[in-house]
Structures are given as C-alpha cells and as structure tokens.
Enzyme design. Structure first.
Site, PDB file in Angstrom:
ATOM      1  N   GLY A 185      -1.380  -4.683  -2.110  1.00 56.38           N
ATOM      2  CA  GLY A 185      -0.788  -4.245  -3.370  1.00 56.38           C
ATOM      3  C   GLY A 185       0.240  -3.156  -3.172  1.00 56.38           C
ATOM      4  O   GLY A 185       0.873  -3.033  -2.111  1.00 56.38           O
ATOM      5  N   ASP A 186       0.376  -2.342  -4.183  1.00 52.42           N
ATOM      6  CA  ASP A 186       1.385  -1.270  -4.182  1.00 52.42           C
ATOM      7  C   ASP A 186       0.948  -0.035  -3.387  1.00 52.42           C
ATOM      8  O   ASP A 186       1.798   0.752  -2.945  1.00 52.42           O
ATOM      9  CB  ASP A 186       1.652  -0.826  -5.628  1.00 52.42           C
TER      10      ASP A 186
ATOM     11  N   HIS B 121      -1.918  -2.463 -11.889  1.00 52.19           N
ATOM     12  CA  HIS B 121      -1.693  -3.794 -11.317  1.00 52.19           C
ATOM     13  C   HIS B 121      -0.570  -3.750 -10.280  1.00 52.19           C
ATOM     14  O   HIS B 121       0.605  -3.595 -10.612  1.00 52.19           O
ATOM     15  CB  HIS B 121      -1.357  -4.777 -12.433  1.00 52.19           C
TER      16      HIS B 121
ATOM     17  N   THR C  92      -7.955   2.105  -8.087  1.00 48.15           N
ATOM     18  CA  THR C  92      -7.368   2.970  -7.070  1.00 48.15           C
ATOM     19  C   THR C  92      -7.586   4.457  -7.360  1.00 48.15           C
ATOM     20  O   THR C  92      -7.543   4.866  -8.514  1.00 48.15           O
ATOM     21  CB  THR C  92      -5.849   2.705  -7.086  1.00 48.15           C
TER      22      THR C  92
HETATM   23  N1  ASP Z   1      -2.869  -0.569  -7.592  1.00 49.20           N
HETATM   24  C1  ASP Z   1      -3.999  -1.183  -6.963  1.00 49.20           C
HETATM   25  C2  ASP Z   1      -3.623  -2.506  -6.398  1.00 49.20           C
HETATM   26  O1  ASP Z   1      -2.971  -3.287  -7.071  1.00 49.20           O
HETATM   27  C3  ASP Z   1      -5.180  -1.361  -7.859  1.00 49.20           C
HETATM   28  C4  ASP Z   1      -5.361  -0.380  -8.940  1.00 49.20           C
HETATM   29  O2  ASP Z   1      -4.795   0.688  -8.967  1.00 49.20           O
HETATM   30  O3  ASP Z   1      -6.105  -0.694  -9.833  1.00 49.20           O
HETATM   31  O4  ASP Z   1      -4.027  -2.804  -5.294  1.00 49.20           O
END
Ligand code: ASP
Length: 263
Positions: A177-178, A199, A147
């Site tokens: 995701g977040d 994650h 991200t």
């Molecule tokens: N946070 C992002 C997600 O889980 C991925 C990442 O930042 O690596 O979609």
C-alpha cells in the site's frame, strides 16, 4: 530560539477514540526521546514501536491477515526533514517493521521488500521477539484497526514522519500500500511532516502526504491542510492525516481516529 518539541500519533482511520490511550503511550515514548536530545526520526520510530506492540492496532503484533487467511505481511516507512528515508514492504516474520525501516535509512537504498527485507532484518538481529501470528487479530476480531503513524518536531526544529501497517484487510498476498512509499503514506521536509492512514491505493493516486506537505509549504496551517487533504476523497474512502510544522500541528479524518497530541 529553539522550537518546543511536538508529537502527534494515530492508531488508524477507523480506530475508535477509546484506543487513544495507546496513542498517548506512543506519544510519551517519542517525547522521551526528544526530551533526551534525540532526533525527530528516532522519536517517530519510538512511537511507532509502541503502536506496533499494541495488538489493538493493525501494525506489528496486530497485523491483519491476507486473503489466504494465514499470511501476514507488513509495510513501514519513515522520513525526516533532512531527506533521510527508510522503508520496508511486504515483510514477514518481524515484530517491529519500523525498526527495520530505521535500519534501511543507514543503507544506500530507501526501500527493501519481501524476503530480501526479512533477510536484512535477520542479519541485523531485528527478528527478535515473537513475530505476529494473527492471534492478536483473533482476540480483537472486529476491532482490528488501521495503520499507525506519528509526526514529530524535535528541539532542533527537525521533523519526521513514520507509518506502519499490516495493510488493508483481505488484501492479496504481495500487495503493497501507501505506507512504505514516500509522498504517499508519509513525507517530511523543512516545512514539516505529514503521515496518512486509510485506503492505500487511493492515497497513492493522490500522492497524499506530498500533496498535503505542499499545502504546508504554501503557508496553510496544518489543521486546515489536513482537512483539505481529507476533502480530496469521497466519504466512503477512509482517510486520516496528521501534520506538524514549526509552529503548529493538526489532524483530520473522515472516521473516528484514535490519536494523541503531546506538546
Ligand atoms: N494505508 C494502509 C494501507 O493501505 C491501511 C490503512 O491505513 O488503513 O496499506
């Protein structure tokens, strides 16, 4: 006296530091916006667009593929200290998801998902340029990163945070995701702005950006607040956090994390 502007950008927890040149270009773009009197929100968007257009990062052009090996779905979100929020989730066929999220701010909703989000983008002419095809991923296989994000303080003392991603590798089609969720992948308020990478499922469980914002509200300096945020996770969970306040900025990650600071 008005505060000096500040911009911090990242290319994801796990993105090698040598990619920080891309983060610096993004920070330059954001700083140009605030130097010209633009808002923190529009500056954060400008930074995210540059990062989305850089195929080394897992956002926009560089989005990773889903587990079916062909689908690309992106998430993006942003918020400013006035409480304005815009986000898109599981959107396909769009070169710059953060621009669609910015347009969502002007609607009566905060989050559009899937085909409805793509239709909204088309209606607003935001499907211009080549949508991501996975080609960039193939070119950078093994080094596609996570991200992207930015936090900004503008000359008026407002704050904004932005986040954009192709999601985690080999995720199910439809997984969100977040990154489009306020409080999880980003948060902003009168005390500052916070954005996160890592994650997404684990970030959401800890409401990470709102949690770190709470540290800022209680007077913890941003560098320490970011470190405290990272410390909420086991080492094997990749996490990176950026924060900015009225007087300072900070970042922390438990992986290498390409990033840039511009004051
Ligand atoms: N946070 C992002 C997600 O889980 C991925 C990442 O930042 O690596 O979609």
């Amino acid at each position: 006296m008005n505060p000096a502007p500040a911009v911090v950008t990242h290319g994801g927890a796990g993105a090698p530091s040598r990619f920080s040149d891309g983060c610096r270009r993004a920070a330059d773009a954001a700083m140009a916006v605030v130097e010209n009197g633009g808002s923190a929100l529009d500056a954060a968007v400008a930074a995210a667009v540059i990062l989305e257009d850089d195929p080394r990062f897992n956002a926009g052009t560089g989005c990773v593929l889903r587990e079916d090996g062909k689908t690309i779905e992106a998430d993006a979100g942003l918020m400013d200290s006035a409480g304005r929020i815009g986000a898109v989730a599981a959107i396909s066929g769009v070169k710059n998801p953060v621009l669609v999220a910015r347009r969502v701010v002007e609607t009566r909703h905060f989050l559009l998902a899937g085909e409805g989000a793509a239709a909204f983008a088309r209606r607003h002419g935001l499907c211009t340029g080549n949508p991501p095809t996975g080609k960039a991923l193939a070119e950078f296989s093994g080094e596609a990163c996570d991200t992207v994000g930015a936090v900004v303080r503008d000359r008026a003392g407002s704050f904004a945070a932005a986040s954009s991603t192709g999601g985690i590798r080999s995720a199910m089609v439809g997984r969100v995701g977040d990154s489009p969720l306020p409080g999880c992948g980003y948060w902003a308020g009168p005390a500052g702005a916070v954005t996160a990478t890592g994650h997404g499922e684990e970030i959401a469980r800890r409401l990470l950006c709102r949690t770190v914002y709470g540290f800022l509200e209680s007077g913890t300096p941003p560098e320490a607040a970011c470190r405290q945020g990272v410390a909420l996770f086991p080492r094997e969970t990749s996490i990176g956090i950026l924060a900015v306040t009225r007087t300072a900025h900070g970042s922390a990650a438990n992986r290498d994390m390409a990033h840039a600071v511009l004051l």
